[in-house]
Design a protein around this motif. Structure first.
Motif, short mmCIF file in Angstrom:
data_model
loop_
_atom_site.label_atom_id
_atom_site.label_comp_id
_atom_site.label_asym_id
_atom_site.label_seq_id
_atom_site.Cartn_x
_atom_site.Cartn_y
_atom_site.Cartn_z
N THR A 1 0.82 -1.21 0.00
CA THR A 1 0.00 0.00 0.00
C THR A 1 0.86 1.26 0.00
OG1 THR A 1 -0.23 -0.19 2.42
CG2 THR A 1 -2.02 -1.08 1.08
N THR A 2 1.99 1.21 0.68
CA THR A 2 2.90 2.37 0.67
C THR A 2 3.48 2.57 -0.72
OG1 THR A 2 3.47 2.05 2.99
CG2 THR A 2 5.02 3.32 1.66
N MET A 3 3.86 1.49 -1.36
CA MET A 3 4.44 1.57 -2.70
C MET A 3 3.42 2.08 -3.70
SD MET A 3 6.56 -1.40 -4.70
CE MET A 3 5.15 -2.50 -4.78
N VAL A 4 2.20 1.56 -3.65
CA VAL A 4 1.15 2.00 -4.57
C VAL A 4 0.81 3.48 -4.34
CG1 VAL A 4 -1.30 1.74 -5.14
CG2 VAL A 4 0.18 -0.27 -4.99
N ALA A 5 0.81 3.90 -3.09
CA ALA A 5 0.55 5.31 -2.80
C ALA A 5 1.61 6.20 -3.44
CB ALA A 5 0.50 5.54 -1.30
N ALA B 1 -11.18 2.62 -8.27
CA ALA B 1 -12.10 1.72 -7.57
C ALA B 1 -11.37 1.09 -6.41
CB ALA B 1 -12.62 0.64 -8.52
N GLY B 2 -12.07 0.93 -5.29
CA GLY B 2 -11.45 0.37 -4.10
C GLY B 2 -10.75 1.43 -3.28
N VAL B 3 -10.07 0.98 -2.23
CA VAL B 3 -9.37 1.88 -1.32
C VAL B 3 -7.98 1.32 -1.06
CG1 VAL B 3 -9.42 3.07 0.90
CG2 VAL B 3 -11.57 2.42 -0.21
N ASN B 4 -6.98 2.15 -1.17
CA ASN B 4 -5.61 1.68 -0.95
C ASN B 4 -5.21 1.86 0.52
OD1 ASN B 4 -2.94 0.82 -1.46
ND2 ASN B 4 -2.27 2.94 -1.71
N THR B 5 -5.79 1.00 1.37
CA THR B 5 -5.46 1.03 2.80
C THR B 5 -5.30 -0.39 3.32
OG1 THR B 5 -7.77 0.96 3.51
CG2 THR B 5 -6.80 3.15 3.13
N GLU C 1 -3.90 -3.23 -7.54
CA GLU C 1 -3.38 -3.91 -6.34
C GLU C 1 -4.46 -4.89 -5.89
OE1 GLU C 1 -1.52 -2.16 -2.15
OE2 GLU C 1 -2.99 -1.01 -3.28
N THR C 2 -4.09 -6.16 -5.71
CA THR C 2 -5.07 -7.19 -5.37
C THR C 2 -4.51 -8.14 -4.33
OG1 THR C 2 -5.90 -7.12 -7.65
CG2 THR C 2 -6.56 -9.01 -6.30
N ILE D 1 -4.19 -11.71 -3.06
CA ILE D 1 -4.34 -13.05 -3.61
C ILE D 1 -4.26 -14.06 -2.46
CG2 ILE D 1 -3.46 -14.71 -5.29
CD1 ILE D 1 -4.46 -12.10 -6.51
N GLY D 2 -5.40 -14.47 -1.95
CA GLY D 2 -5.44 -15.44 -0.86
C GLY D 2 -4.60 -14.99 0.31
N ASN D 3 -3.80 -15.91 0.84
CA ASN D 3 -2.92 -15.59 1.96
C ASN D 3 -1.47 -15.42 1.53
OD1 ASN D 3 -4.98 -15.76 3.95
ND2 ASN D 3 -4.87 -18.00 3.83
N THR D 4 -1.26 -15.22 0.21
CA THR D 4 0.11 -15.10 -0.31
C THR D 4 0.56 -13.65 -0.44
OG1 THR D 4 -0.64 -15.11 -2.62
CG2 THR D 4 -0.17 -17.24 -1.58
N GLY D 5 -0.23 -12.73 0.06
CA GLY D 5 0.16 -11.33 -0.03
C GLY D 5 -0.53 -10.62 -1.17
N LEU D 6 -0.03 -9.44 -1.51
CA LEU D 6 -0.66 -8.60 -2.51
C LEU D 6 0.09 -8.64 -3.84
CD1 LEU D 6 -2.24 -7.63 -0.05
CD2 LEU D 6 -2.00 -5.29 -0.88
N LEU D 7 -0.68 -8.56 -4.90
CA LEU D 7 -0.16 -8.42 -6.25
C LEU D 7 -0.29 -6.95 -6.66
CD1 LEU D 7 0.56 -9.44 -9.20
CD2 LEU D 7 -1.91 -9.66 -9.51
N VAL D 8 0.78 -6.36 -7.13
CA VAL D 8 0.76 -4.98 -7.63
C VAL D 8 1.14 -5.01 -9.10
CG1 VAL D 8 1.80 -2.69 -7.49
CG2 VAL D 8 1.25 -3.95 -5.40
N ARG D 9 0.32 -4.39 -9.91
CA ARG D 9 0.53 -4.37 -11.37
C ARG D 9 0.43 -2.94 -11.87
NH1 ARG D 9 -3.06 -4.63 -15.82
NH2 ARG D 9 -2.27 -5.78 -17.63
N ALA D 10 1.43 -2.50 -12.59
CA ALA D 10 1.41 -1.18 -13.21
C ALA D 10 1.59 -1.37 -14.71
CB ALA D 10 2.52 -0.30 -12.66
N GLN D 11 0.69 -0.80 -15.50
CA GLN D 11 0.80 -0.93 -16.96
C GLN D 11 0.75 0.45 -17.61
OE1 GLN D 11 -2.36 -2.73 -19.74
NE2 GLN D 11 -0.77 -4.31 -19.70
#
Length: 228
Positions: free
Chosen positions: A157-161, A178-182, A209-210, A212-222
């Protein structure tokens, strides 16, 4: 695969809601490609020529027609419509980065384990697991996609911010989000997501930013150039 079938396949793939965008992205990462294979599902680009991919890419590009031009076109340190395959190869060699043809396609390259500083990002950012580069048939850069996964919520979340701050500083407020980055938002459970898009006639950037289960967050920038 004919051009018509390729276009139809990509249109179907593109007709998804914001909440599913990052999930589709996961399926095209190293972790997801074996699953697609087991399901008997193939990505259309595996059988398409560079010229067919160019024509297919024009479908989403048409959605940006008539919009104002972007004040700048940031793309992880690369120049859309200027960076060439030779430029990418030289960049990778200087930095000791391994890149390969994606699905054997000459104009699509996947570079693995790329440090943030090699993308013009702060050293506090996590390394990119994969950076995909899509070139036009004539050899100039059309799309850059940066993928990171298994990130801790606080770090992601810090990186996406920060990525959002950089993009909005250069481009103005996102066209939609869409969504909230917190951390609280992502604590609700799997598949919680956040996304924002910047849209112009000659440039589009999507940050998602999504969880994915209990494996942490996926961050994608395109970063995408709709117009050559």
């Amino acid at each position: 695969m004919s051009s018509t079938r390729l276009r139809r396949a990509l249109v179907r793939c593109g007709a998804i809601t914001v909440g599913l965008v990052a999930v589709i992205g996961v399926l095209h990462m190293p972790i997801g490609r074996p699953l697609l294979a087991k399901l008997g599902v193939g990505c259309p680009i595996t059988k398409a020529t560079p010229e067919q991919i160019d024509r297919a890419r024009a479908i989403p590009a048409a959605g940006y027609a008539g919009m104002p031009s972007a004040p700048t076109r940031p793309a992880a340190g690369f120049e859309l419509e200027k960076t060439t395959l030779s430029d990418l190869e030289a960049w990778a060699e200087r930095r000791g980065i391994h890149c390969e043809r994606l699905h054997g396609n000459e104009t699509i390259r996947a570079c693995k384990d790329v440090d943030a500083v090699d993308l013009g990002e702060p050293t506090s950012f996590a390394p990119a697991e994969e950076v995909d580069f899509e070139f036009r048939a004539r050899g100039t850069l059309a799309v850059v996609t940066v993928l990171r996964r298994k990130l801790e919520v606080a770090h992601a979340t810090t990186m996406v911010a920060e990525l959002s701050r950089r993009l909005s500083g250069e481009l103005g407020a996102p066209a939609k989000s869409a969504g909230v980055n917190t951390p609280e938002h992502f604590a609700k459970g799997p598949l919680q997501s956040y996304q924002e898009e910047y849209a112009f006639g000659d440039y589009a950037a999507t940050l998602s930013e999504t969880r994915i289960g209990n494996t942490g967050l996926l961050v994608r920038a395109q970063y995408f150039s709709p117009v050559p």
